[in-house]
Design an enzyme around this catalytic site. Sequence first.
Site, PDB file in Angstrom:
ATOM      1  CE  LYS A 196      -3.713   2.168   2.686  1.00 33.94           C
ATOM      2  NZ  LYS A 196      -4.543   2.016   3.898  1.00 33.94           N
ATOM      3  CE  LYS A 249      -6.212   1.739  -0.339  1.00 35.13           C
ATOM      4  NZ  LYS A 249      -6.623   1.812   1.011  1.00 35.13           N
TER       5      LYS A 249
HETATM    6  C1  PBG Z   1      -7.401   2.945   5.872  1.00 33.55           C
HETATM    7  C2  PBG Z   1      -7.728   2.872   4.425  1.00 33.55           C
HETATM    8  C3  PBG Z   1      -7.595   3.861   3.425  1.00 33.55           C
HETATM    9  C4  PBG Z   1      -8.143   3.332   2.249  1.00 33.55           C
HETATM   10  C5  PBG Z   1      -8.552   2.043   2.550  1.00 33.55           C
HETATM   11  N1  PBG Z   1      -8.268   1.769   3.888  1.00 33.55           N
HETATM   12  C6  PBG Z   1      -7.139   5.262   3.501  1.00 33.55           C
HETATM   13  C7  PBG Z   1      -5.780   5.626   3.857  1.00 33.55           C
HETATM   14  O1  PBG Z   1      -4.866   4.800   3.993  1.00 33.55           O
HETATM   15  O2  PBG Z   1      -5.609   6.828   4.035  1.00 33.55           O
HETATM   16  C8  PBG Z   1      -8.256   4.058   0.933  1.00 33.55           C
HETATM   17  C9  PBG Z   1      -9.327   3.589   0.023  1.00 33.55           C
HETATM   18  C10 PBG Z   1      -9.677   4.514  -1.086  1.00 33.55           C
HETATM   19  O3  PBG Z   1      -9.029   5.554  -1.312  1.00 33.55           O
HETATM   20  O4  PBG Z   1     -10.643   4.194  -1.784  1.00 33.55           O
HETATM   21  N2  PBG Z   1      -6.085   2.799   6.240  1.00 33.55           N
HETATM   22 ZN    ZN Z   2      -5.547   3.369   8.474  1.00 36.97          ZN
END
Ligand code: PBG
Ligand code: ZN
Length: 325
Positions: A196, A249
């Site tokens: 991520k 992601k």
């Molecule tokens: C929580 C999380 C996030 C997303 C999914 N789980 C946001 C982040 O890390 O700030 C993002 C999903 C999206 O942008 O559709 N950690």
């Molecule tokens: Zn988070």
Amino acid sequence: MPFDLTHRPRRLRKSANLRRMVSETTLSVNDLIYPLFVDEGIDTAVEVKSMPGVNRIPLSDVANMVKTVEDAGIPAVIFFGIPTEKDAIGSGGWDDEGIVQQAIRVAKQACPDMVVIADTCFCEYTDHGHCGVLHGEEVDNDETLTNLQKEAVSYAKAGVDIVAPSGMMDGMIQAIRQGLDKAGFQDTPIMSYAVKYASGYFGPFRDAADSTPIFGDRAQYQMDPANRREAIKEALLDVDEGADMLMVKPALAYMDIIREVKDATQLPMAVYNVSGEYAMVKAAAANGWIDEKRVVLETMLSFKRAGADMIITYHALDIAVWLNE
Ligand code: PBG
Ligand code: ZN
């Protein structure tokens, strides 16, 4: 006068049926996971401004929403919770009566066959918006691991089918696996947000989930978009720690990473077509600048071609309709 060409790839593109025969990749509703935002503080659905067509929903809408997803033929949902109370450590995350725990119970009651996934993190539950416990301005990794164990066990007790830790804490898969096993949930799978990136594409989500950090950003725990080898390392660590599924992601700007993680591992792999990717398509489509259906289906097919087995996407309900046409 025709040229003396041996190779003419166009021969196999001559008719729709020929093209159908040589098509290499397929997209189906089986590949889709639909995200749901459940807000403890509302009585009726509220549209997320930057994500047209996506709502925060109250608990009272969860059963109907999950039935809609089931009727569309989509096998899974992933829940995000917006609690009314936040604190410094995000203790709402492991409250057995928390909003996600309640949503899980309602969803499983309404649709026992639906695969219910819970995003497992703390940024929606902390008053500072970071993904764990702070020491000064840094998120304390190992203290957060202890809390992740409690949160995962609480979701499992509520009946969740899969926990999906998204906070990019080191060792989160190992810690959660141990926590679940110790509590008797050996059979609850973990879908790891293994790779991520610290991404600008999460912007609209943070409006939707009310999880914007009040200072700084997430670069101390999420990955640097510049890094490729590190993605493989993160994925292999999570395989080693016992992840059942992996995730990359965001998706669209990271197609190379999707392919490389796929080639380096054997686990089923999800990709997250994130909020910013959705918002861009919706904005362009609203202006008449692109054909929404065509662009979305092309993008999804491309995720599959790059190696995705599953796609988490806000377009899922629309895609299900389009695939049926
Ligand atoms: C929580 C999380 C996030 C997303 C999914 N789980 C946001 C982040 O890390 O700030 C993002 C999903 C999206 O942008 O559709 N950690
Ligand atoms: Zn988070």
